[in-house]
Design a protein around this motif. Structure first.
Motif, PDB file in Angstrom:
ATOM      1  N   TYR A  47       0.773  -1.272  -0.192  1.00  0.00           N
ATOM      2  CA  TYR A  47       0.120   0.237   0.116  1.00  0.00           C
ATOM      3  C   TYR A  47       0.860   1.135   0.021  1.00  0.00           C
ATOM      4  O   TYR A  47       0.676   2.222  -0.812  1.00  0.00           O
ATOM      5  N   GLU A  48       1.903   1.118   0.918  1.00  0.00           N
ATOM      6  CA  GLU A  48       2.761   2.393   1.091  1.00  0.00           C
ATOM      7  C   GLU A  48       3.689   2.781  -0.246  1.00  0.00           C
ATOM      8  O   GLU A  48       3.568   3.924  -0.592  1.00  0.00           O
ATOM      9  N   ARG A  89      -4.149   2.334  -4.818  1.00  0.00           N
ATOM     10  CA  ARG A  89      -4.531   2.349  -3.402  1.00  0.00           C
ATOM     11  C   ARG A  89      -6.042   2.056  -3.489  1.00  0.00           C
ATOM     12  O   ARG A  89      -6.548   1.608  -2.368  1.00  0.00           O
ATOM     13  N   THR A  90      -6.733   2.196  -4.511  1.00  0.00           N
ATOM     14  CA  THR A  90      -8.182   1.753  -4.451  1.00  0.00           C
ATOM     15  C   THR A  90      -8.298   0.277  -4.402  1.00  0.00           C
ATOM     16  O   THR A  90      -9.381  -0.070  -3.892  1.00  0.00           O
ATOM     17  N   SER A 134      -9.720  -1.217   4.335  1.00  0.00           N
ATOM     18  CA  SER A 134      -9.188  -1.245   5.595  1.00  0.00           C
ATOM     19  C   SER A 134      -9.456  -2.206   6.411  1.00  0.00           C
ATOM     20  O   SER A 134     -10.723  -2.665   6.341  1.00  0.00           O
ATOM     21  N   ALA A 135      -8.671  -2.626   7.201  1.00  0.00           N
ATOM     22  CA  ALA A 135      -8.667  -3.813   8.215  1.00  0.00           C
ATOM     23  C   ALA A 135      -8.110  -3.433   9.503  1.00  0.00           C
ATOM     24  O   ALA A 135      -7.581  -2.259   9.546  1.00  0.00           O
ATOM     25  N   PHE A 169      -5.030  -2.041  15.183  1.00  0.00           N
ATOM     26  CA  PHE A 169      -4.416  -1.003  14.483  1.00  0.00           C
ATOM     27  C   PHE A 169      -5.241  -1.041  13.032  1.00  0.00           C
ATOM     28  O   PHE A 169      -5.479  -2.118  12.651  1.00  0.00           O
ATOM     29  N   ALA A 170      -5.360   0.148  12.651  1.00  0.00           N
ATOM     30  CA  ALA A 170      -5.963   0.205  11.340  1.00  0.00           C
ATOM     31  C   ALA A 170      -4.946  -0.005  10.157  1.00  0.00           C
ATOM     32  O   ALA A 170      -3.855   0.651  10.427  1.00  0.00           O
ATOM     33  N   VAL A 171      -5.198  -1.119   9.596  1.00  0.00           N
ATOM     34  CA  VAL A 171      -4.052  -1.565   8.403  1.00  0.00           C
ATOM     35  C   VAL A 171      -5.005  -1.596   6.989  1.00  0.00           C
ATOM     36  O   VAL A 171      -6.117  -1.747   7.108  1.00  0.00           O
ATOM     37  N   ARG A 172      -4.121  -2.020   6.019  1.00  0.00           N
ATOM     38  CA  ARG A 172      -4.775  -1.915   4.719  1.00  0.00           C
ATOM     39  C   ARG A 172      -4.343  -3.262   4.299  1.00  0.00           C
ATOM     40  O   ARG A 172      -3.278  -3.977   4.497  1.00  0.00           O
ATOM     41  N   SER A 176       4.120   2.207   8.087  1.00  0.00           N
ATOM     42  CA  SER A 176       3.027   3.221   7.422  1.00  0.00           C
ATOM     43  C   SER A 176       3.564   4.821   7.152  1.00  0.00           C
ATOM     44  O   SER A 176       3.420   5.150   5.949  1.00  0.00           O
ATOM     45  N   SER A 177       4.298   5.215   7.893  1.00  0.00           N
ATOM     46  CA  SER A 177       4.822   6.247   7.659  1.00  0.00           C
ATOM     47  C   SER A 177       5.988   6.356   6.965  1.00  0.00           C
ATOM     48  O   SER A 177       6.649   7.586   6.560  1.00  0.00           O
ATOM     49  N   SER A 226       6.458   7.978   3.391  1.00  0.00           N
ATOM     50  CA  SER A 226       6.766   9.603   3.044  1.00  0.00           C
ATOM     51  C   SER A 226       8.214   9.699   3.143  1.00  0.00           C
ATOM     52  O   SER A 226       8.704  10.637   2.561  1.00  0.00           O
ATOM     53  N   ASN A 227       8.812   8.996   3.976  1.00  0.00           N
ATOM     54  CA  ASN A 227      10.192   9.100   4.255  1.00  0.00           C
ATOM     55  C   ASN A 227      11.145   8.677   2.663  1.00  0.00           C
ATOM     56  O   ASN A 227      12.124   9.309   2.339  1.00  0.00           O
ATOM     57  N   ASN A 262       6.535  13.890   8.022  1.00  0.00           N
ATOM     58  CA  ASN A 262       6.920  13.963   6.476  1.00  0.00           C
ATOM     59  C   ASN A 262       5.666  13.738   5.893  1.00  0.00           C
ATOM     60  O   ASN A 262       5.772  13.112   4.571  1.00  0.00           O
ATOM     61  N   GLY A 263       4.799  14.164   6.344  1.00  0.00           N
ATOM     62  CA  GLY A 263       3.375  14.038   5.400  1.00  0.00           C
ATOM     63  C   GLY A 263       2.737  12.816   5.587  1.00  0.00           C
ATOM     64  O   GLY A 263       3.180  11.608   5.918  1.00  0.00           O
ATOM     65  N   SER A 310       0.721   9.593   5.195  1.00  0.00           N
ATOM     66  CA  SER A 310       0.446   8.787   3.905  1.00  0.00           C
ATOM     67  C   SER A 310      -0.866   8.315   3.950  1.00  0.00           C
ATOM     68  O   SER A 310      -1.823   8.071   3.110  1.00  0.00           O
ATOM     69  N   ASP A 311      -1.124   7.643   5.041  1.00  0.00           N
ATOM     70  CA  ASP A 311      -2.556   7.140   5.155  1.00  0.00           C
ATOM     71  C   ASP A 311      -3.238   7.779   6.495  1.00  0.00           C
ATOM     72  O   ASP A 311      -2.878   7.845   7.601  1.00  0.00           O
ATOM     73  N   GLN A 357      -5.803   6.912   7.679  1.00  0.00           N
ATOM     74  CA  GLN A 357      -6.164   5.957   9.093  1.00  0.00           C
ATOM     75  C   GLN A 357      -5.160   5.742  10.017  1.00  0.00           C
ATOM     76  O   GLN A 357      -5.550   5.561  11.153  1.00  0.00           O
ATOM     77  N   THR A 393      -6.148   7.062  13.627  1.00  0.00           N
ATOM     78  CA  THR A 393      -6.856   6.364  14.580  1.00  0.00           C
ATOM     79  C   THR A 393      -6.126   6.075  15.778  1.00  0.00           C
ATOM     80  O   THR A 393      -6.454   5.737  16.966  1.00  0.00           O
ATOM     81  N   GLU A 394      -4.729   5.779  15.148  1.00  0.00           N
ATOM     82  CA  GLU A 394      -3.723   5.203  16.446  1.00  0.00           C
ATOM     83  C   GLU A 394      -3.806   6.289  17.553  1.00  0.00           C
ATOM     84  O   GLU A 394      -3.324   5.978  18.859  1.00  0.00           O
ATOM     85  N   ARG A 436      -6.239   5.789  19.837  1.00  0.00           N
ATOM     86  CA  ARG A 436      -6.226   4.913  20.589  1.00  0.00           C
ATOM     87  C   ARG A 436      -5.287   5.024  21.820  1.00  0.00           C
ATOM     88  O   ARG A 436      -5.504   4.587  22.821  1.00  0.00           O
TER      89      ARG A 436
END
Lengths: 219, 466
Positions: free
Chosen positions: A28-29, A35-36, A40-41, A46-49, A143-144, A147-148, B149-150, B152-153, B155, B158-159, B162
């Motif tokens: 996903y990342e 992305r479509t 979401s799961a 934790f919310a994951v794709r 997930s983050s 962007s890096n 850094n922006g 991306s998701d 979602q 939500t963390e 929580r």
């Protein structure tokens, strides 16, 4: 997991579950698939794709299943999710160093494990809450990471690779699940252009592994 | 104050590369949410003026938008695939500003005329201008979160929530709301702990007996079923002789069921377990079936008062019932009881299924178990027992029940330990001998009987003969 009888198999299964989620997240990342195609799961609270395409899911499950087989044999040093460009050059590798898993002889794969603390008191082999917390943190970092990292060129693909420990038996045979790859020769040369971004070191009971991202400039 | 927040944000957003939402900031620094939003904005502005693009923000826009019919029906926070608005999510989240309200997409596809919809929209900063353009009228806009850094998701936001729920769970929302600025209903008040009558007892019981919540709560389920399943059978099977007991047995399950129904049955069960009165054991026996040992005890609870009168009659019942006193060791072996409980709980599945056919077998098993327990019981009395002239005298600790009315007007039956003296004709050794005898219950019953009714003297003579 209130069942106290964790075996090596359950440990490996917990790791492979995590690996499946990680692979979906990486896809996903890094926009390997649009992305479509992801829904979401929720995993580890934790919310994951997760990818929706059945073939993708099937492939990932099969790949991770083969990783599991090798892990049970205890021959795996690292698991890598490699992103290739269209020209089959690896640009990024998401590494999971599993060499610190307990080495258990094949016959004992289903034997309950026990873990003692420094003064001999029994500890949990897989402390669920701790483990989930750390998995969540790793997923968060994954997930983050998108962007890096440098944006990927169009049309990339991915695969799963394992690096074996020196003394292990390579999984050759019939049916052959793994393709032997000659990666070693290029290692020293390309080390200069690689940048490693640490992700997370998970240490929960006997579940100990490290993860990082290696980027190499596609030269 | 101003230093604090920039330090905090610098550490979390820049160094640790975490996502900080205004809510996490307000909880961490104990400031009002609106102030936190301003802090986020300030930090974002400063950092980006120093080094553009170092900090990215996600904004929350509240306002009205023109309805775009093809996407109006997509609710539930699913990605609205509006053309040109990729990545924006129409979140059905609770709006942070008092003036805004949740989006209400209207189901009017036939009507193609644009309709204004109140919308709360989370947008990444890259899309901010675009999103703002889609709004007819913007009521409010503020920084929702910052990321290094922006994002991306979306979602992953939500963390943040929580984490707040977990980290700050100990704070009382009724007090904290003023500080944080959460929207509060002035009419809300905390519910007093209103539960069924037996329920307040868990507080005393749980502290006294150190109950584990898990076993007791599962026990009610078992109890209920067992009470219903077995009590009928037990009434016939295991009580050959005594009429009063059998008569009691049938109303017992009925009565027991009612207290068994409320969720907080921990009290019932543990009350029974904590009790060391012989009548409990007897009742238990009269109910038969090993697994039903909790059941009879629970049943004991309610008609307890009635039963205390029944004791002399119940004597016969016990003798006839070759049952376990089972896991009813005396006061101090609560731990043993608990262990036994847990052991029973672990077996509860098998016990449940086999309950009907295997009552007798289990009863036999429990007799064996009980025999050991009885032996140990004989050895372990904490109470002082003086053996003189063949008479055992001493002070013994007995659990007595007291019924009081608590603050909500409910009758609560509490158990309190009390010391009372007892004397028995039968010397200790003989009593021990009787333990391995066929009816395991008798000696303990006899002993306890003696304890319960010190004045009545030679009850033990009944047992001595047997």
């Amino acid at each position: 997991m209130s069942n106290e009888l964790t075996t090596f198999r359950t440990l490996v299964t917990a790791f492979t579950d995590f690996l499946i989620v990680a692979i979906h997240t990486i896809l996903y990342e890094r926009n390997i698939y649009p992305r479509t195609a992801f829904l979401s799961a929720r995993k580890y609270n934790f919310a994951v794709r997760q990818n929706r395409h059945p073939k993708v899911c099937e492939w990932i499950n099969d790949a991770v299943g083969s990783v599991e087989t090798e892990l049970l044999k205890g021959t795996v040093d690292r698991v890598a999710v490699v992103i290739y460009t269209k020209d089959n050059k690896p640009t990024e590798r998401f590494m999971f160093d599993v060499s610190r898993f307990p080495s258990v002889p094949t016959a004992d794969v289903d034997t309950p494990l026990q873990r003692s603390g420094t003064d001999g008191e029994p500890l949990a082999v897989l402390p669920t809450v701790d483990m989930e917390e750390q998995f969540r943190a790793t997923m968060g970092k994954l997930s983050s990471c998108g962007s890096n990292l440098k944006p990927l060129p169009e049309g990339c693909t991915f695969t799963v690779a394992i690096e074996l420990k020196g003394d292990g038996q390579p999984p050759i045979g019939h049916p052959q699940a793994w393709m032997p790859v000659q990666g070693v020769a290029n290692e020293s040369k390309s080390r200069q252009d690689k940048t490693a971004t640490p992700l997370r070191a998970v240490a929960a009971g006997d579940m100990v592994f490290e993860s990082w991202i290696e980027e190499s400039d596609p030269g | 104050m101003s230093q604090e927040y920039s330090d905090y944000l610098a550490i979390n957003v820049l160094n640790e590369q975490q996502l900080v939402s205004y809510r996490s900031l307000s909880r961490a620094l104990k400031v009002h949410s609106n102030l936190a939003k301003q802090m986020l904005y300030e930090f974002h502005r400063k950092q980006n003026s120093k080094k553009p693009g170092s900090v990215h923000a996600t904004y929350l826009i509240t306002g009205t938008r023109k309805q775009q019919p093809q996407v109006a029906t997509q609710a539930n926070g699913v990605h609205s695939q509006e053309s040109g608005e990729d990545g924006d999510t129409v979140m059905q989240s609770s709006p942070p500003l008092p003036s805004s309200s949740a989006p209400q997409p209207e189901e009017e596809e036939e009507d193609q005329a644009p309709i204004s919809i109140r919308t709360v929209l989370l947008v990444k900063e890259e899309r901010l201008e675009q999103a703002k353009a889609t709004f007819e009228r913007i009521m409010g806009i503020h920084v929702y979160s910052l990321a290094a850094n922006g994002l991306s998701d979306v979602q992953s936001l939500t963390e943040c929530n929580r984490k707040i729920a977990v980290t700050y769970a100990s704070e009382d929302p009724l007090q904290a709301w003023k500080q944080y600025g959460t929207i509060q209903n002035p009419n809300v008040k905390r519910r007093t702990q209103r539960r069924q009558p037996p329920a307040p007892a868990p507080d005393t019981k749980s502290t006294a007996a150190k109950t584990k919540p898990a076993p007791p709560t599962t026990k009610p389920a078992i109890l209920e079923k067992e009470a219903s399943k077995e009590s009928r059978d037990d009434a016939q099977d295991s009580k050959p002789a005594s009429k009063p007991s059998s008569a009691k047995a049938t109303p017992e399950p009925a009565a027991a069921k009612k207290p068994a129904q409320p969720k907080r049955q921990a009290s019932n069960i543990f009350k029974s377990f904590a009790k060391t009165q012989p009548p409990k054991a007897k009742k238990q026996d009269s109910q038969g079936s090993a697994s039903a040992s909790p059941a009879p005890e629970a049943e004991d609870d309610v008609p307890m008062n009635d039963f205390s009168d029944e004791e002399p009659d119940a004597d016969d019942a016990e003798e006839a019932d070759a049952e376990e006193t089972s896991k009813e060791p005396e006061g101090q072996s609560k731990k043993d009881r608990q262990k036994a409980l847990e052991a029973m709980m672990e077996q509860e599945d098998e016990v449940m299924e086999d309950a009907a056919p295997d009552q007798k077998e289990e009863a036999a098993e429990h007799d064996a178990g009980a025999i050991d327990k009885i032996a140990e019981k004989a050895e372990e009395p904490k109470e002082e027992v003086n053996v003189e002239n063949g008479r055992r005298r001493g002070r013994r600790r007995v659990i007595k029940k007291k019924t009081v009315k608590d603050e909500d007007g409910y009758l609560v039956t509490r158990e309190e330990a009390a010391w009372e003296s007892f004397s028995e004709d039968e010397p200790a050794p003989k009593k021990a001998k009787m333990a391995p005898a066929a009816s395991v219950n008798k000696p303990s019953a006899g002993g306890k009987k003696g304890g319960a009714k010190p004045g009545q003297g030679n009850i033990m003579s009944f047992f001595a003969k047997k």
